[in-house]
Design an enzyme around this catalytic site. Structure first.
Site, PDB file in Angstrom:
ATOM      1  CG  ASP A 345      -2.188   1.073   0.822  1.00  0.00           C
ATOM      2  OD1 ASP A 345      -2.555   0.980   0.334  1.00  0.00           O
ATOM      3  OD2 ASP A 345      -1.415   1.691   1.721  1.00  0.00           O
ATOM      4  CD  GLU A 381      -2.209   2.095  -3.466  1.00  0.00           C
ATOM      5  OE1 GLU A 381      -3.219   2.498  -3.883  1.00  0.00           O
ATOM      6  OE2 GLU A 381      -1.652   1.971  -2.085  1.00  0.00           O
TER       7      GLU A 381
END
Length: 690
Positions: A345, A381
């Site tokens: 993330d 990401e």
């Protein structure tokens, strides 16, 4: 002697069969106390000062502590927020290396190191003890019988098809999963779910965060929760809310069963921030252990944090001990839990240095050379919210990246926007404009149209606007840039024409996703038209909104077999899965890809600029002798478009292998050069036949 100096070599609580070694890093502490609790975690039995400090690691060995013992730490040092230090020994702290959490956080003002409500805010000091409302770490026995049959699948990247799911949300409403397993780790590997995943043809299940987490106080007070799990506090401990009993063993049992079925397990991991938030957040672990080491502090005023994540603070991986913690965590999940890969993330934050994102960052270098992580799938990401945070295409060759450019182009195309054929052609062929450099392969592009964050596929073609009122933020949260199309009516409707169009657009999106080069990622529930009723930010909806609804199983909105057909096509045509970048017409007449006009002529520059164009057609050539080419047609126009089948000397005809307007796929034959028509808003595919 009961207490000896122990060793600093392994951080955390390490049981060796006779006793337990405790080791905690803190560069700025003055004293560290180990606190032992009773079996319920309610009563503090004793405090033991760790006797030794070696290279900023405080450590000690207790020969009478065994698995199951609950513990926490109290760390002494200066409370000087203006200098970046927030030590407060009145606050019980979680071990950053805790392998198991027992009990839940019971919110109260005692969890804050300062006096809440004070005019001096966090410059004040709070002397209340928070231990009773804190979860405790437990000493664990890491041994586990994997069995002789458990074999890691090691799916090659070119064969990988990812299925993103939430542990609880995937099975909570699934009636063919035993009631006691719904919403748990065990539910993921139940026979019904394994059969479902095999029917789809996916190879890898990617789980939303399962690290031990905390529900924000503001959400608890609204009777909501951090459902998605992006609020980690324990990077080594499986979240207990998904376990029936021992979380570590429950998770490992599920991994073993999925591996036995040939399915990989990836974890979505959140190392970029923690649940402690900004300077007014609680003191639960890292902040009270060594705030100045763990977090990015503002250079001009270290009372405040540099927030690249939108969550109040950012974890600082330029510090070698913080980097060590992240690397130790990754290795733990691979070695102890047999996890097959990770999705990071806001990965840009992990590779930030003093001057922003750094492709030579120590974290990226450590991952590249680590032998334990060598076979793990690493997915970034590739953005965060800080300056220069958008880094799609910038990660090293070992990494794959979420490709939001693919998502945006496909949403715009199937929502009816014209003049996108140049962008679409690039996105269908692994986005070479983004990733074709530094010896990267086509698998670098993780293609997705929907993920947990945003509309589901059904909602993408049912809502023009987000509907996040249930989140309690007056519909201000969530993206306003959705590129969606409600097909003429906002939300559910009984209009058969609108519903038919929505089904057609969903099938087209799924077809493009699985026919595109790169690595496809499917959002759990899209195969059965799961809806969140227009909520595009269901992070706090641990309820019917956030859970996958399976009520469309067996209905005309059940696309499970359709997805299975697409994944079978992907396996059949190796040129879709090819890791080499495509070229056009070669000197010997062969080709990687040919872009064709509706009249089957090779496209010229002027053809790419055709105004408001919505028709794309191309042939992917065979990769080896005897392999068939595949001819793909995308028609996003609202009307039929006539086109010719390609004329190639070695292929007399083309067999239709996909028509998204058909309920049942039929193998019609079309002679080379013959004219036919692409239905409105359709995806077609044909295999060349001699």
């Amino acid at each position: 002697m009961r207490l000896t100096e122990g060793t600093p070599s392994r951080l955390g609580a390490s049981w060796d069969g006779r006793g337990t070694n405790f080791a905690l890093f803190s560069a700025n502490a003055e004293k560290v106390e180990l606190c032992l609790f009773d079996g319920q975690g309610r009563r503090e039995l004793e405090r033991i000062e760790l006797p030794e400090r070696t290279e900023d690691v405080w450590h000690g060995y207790l020969n009478d502590v065994s698995p199951g013992q609950l513990y926490g730490y109290r760390v002494y040092g200066p409370y000087a927020p203006e200098r970046g230090h927030r030590f407060n020994p009145n606050k019980l702290l979680l071990d950053p290396y805790a392998k198991r959490l027992v009990g839940r956080l019971v919110w109260s003002d005692a969890h804050f190191a300062y006096r809440t409500g004070s005019a001096r805010e966090d410059l004040s000091f709070d002397r209340r003890d928070n231990a009773r409302g804190m979860p405790k770490a437990a000493v664990v026995d890491e041994s586990f019988n994997w069995g002789r049959r458990e074999m890691r699948p090691h799916i090659p990247w070119e064969d990988t098809i990812i299925y993103e799911a939430h542990v609880k949300g995937l099975t909570q409403k699934r009636e063919d999963v035993p009631p006691n397993l719904r919403g748990t780790y065990g539910g993921l590997s139940s026979p019904a779910m394994i059969e479902h995943l095999k029917r789809l043809g996916v190879t890898t299940i990617e789980l939303l965060p399962i690290h031990g987490l905390i529900d924000d106080r503001i959400l608890v007070e609204k009777k909501l929760a951090n459902y998605w799990g992006y609020n980690s506090i324990a990077f080594f401990a499986p979240e207990v809310r998904y376990a029936q009993d021992n979380p570590l063993d429950s998770f490992r049992t599920t991994v073993a069963r999925l591996h036995d079925a040939g399915i990989e397990v990836m974890l979505d991991v959140v190392y970029n921030h923690t649940a402690e938030g900004n300077h007014l957040g609680p003191t639960l672990s890292f902040r009270g252990i060594d705030n100045a080491s763990y977090y990015w502090l503002n250079r001009e005023n270290p009372r405040f944090y540099d927030d690249f994540t939108g969550c109040g603070s950012s974890v600082n991986l330029t510090h070698p001990r913080v980097l060590q913690m992240v690397m130790d965590s990754l290795r733990y999940w691979v070695e102890v839990c047999h996890v097959d890969g990770f999705r990071f993330d806001l990965a840009t934050t992990l590779a930030r240095g003093p001057n922003g994102f750094d492709r030579g960052h120590a974290f990226l270098t450590a991952v590249r050379q680590d032998p334990v992580l060598a076979t793990a799938k690493m997915v970034a990401e590739p953005w965060d919210l800080g300056l220069g945070g958008y880094q799609v295409g910038a990660f090293p060759s070992q990494w794959s990246e979420w490709n939001d450019r693919y998502r945006s182009a496909m949403r715009r195309y199937w929502s009816g926007e014209g003049s996108l054929i140049g962008d679409i052609s690039s996105r269908m062929t692994a986005s070479s404009d983004l990733f074709h450099h530094d010896n990267r392969a086509t698998r670098a592009s993780i293609n997705h149209i929907t993920v947990h964050d945003g509309f589901t596929l059904a909602d993408l073609f049912s809502y023009n606007e987000k509907h996040n009122e249930a989140n309690g933020e007056d519909n201000r949260d969530g993206s306003n840039d959705n590129h969606s199309n409600n097909c003429g009516h906002e939300g559910p409707t009984n209009d058969p024409a609108i519903n038919a169009l929505r089904r057609q657009l969903r099938k087209n999106a799924l077809a493009c996703l699985l026919l595109a080069q790169g690595t496809p990622l499917i959002l759990a529930g899209d195969e059965v038209a799961n809806t969140q009723n227009g909520n595009n930010n269901a992070y706090c909806q641990d309820n019917e909104t956030g859970w996958v609804g399976w009520e469309n199983l067996g209905s005309e909105d059940d696309f499970i077999d359709f997805v299975g057909h697409l994944t079978a096509l992907r396996r059949r045509f190796g040129q879709i899965r090819c890791q080499r970048w495509l070229d056009g017409r070669r000197g010997d007449g062969s080709y990687g890809v040919l872009w064709l006009t509706p009249s089957a002529e090779e496209m010229k520059e002027s053809d790419w600029k055709f105004p408001e164009s919505r028709f794309v057609a191309y042939v992917l050539g065979p990769m080896e002798q005897g392999q068939a080419p595949i001819f793909v047609v995308l028609n996003a126009a609202p009307q039929e478009i006539a086109f010719k089948m390609p004329k190639m000397p070695e292929y007399r005809s083309w067999q239709q292998v996909l028509n998204t307007t058909r309920t049942v796929q039929t193998a019609e034959q079309f002679l080379s050069g013959v004219e036919t028509k692409a239905p409105p808003r359709a995806v077609l595919a044909f295999a060349g036949a001699p």
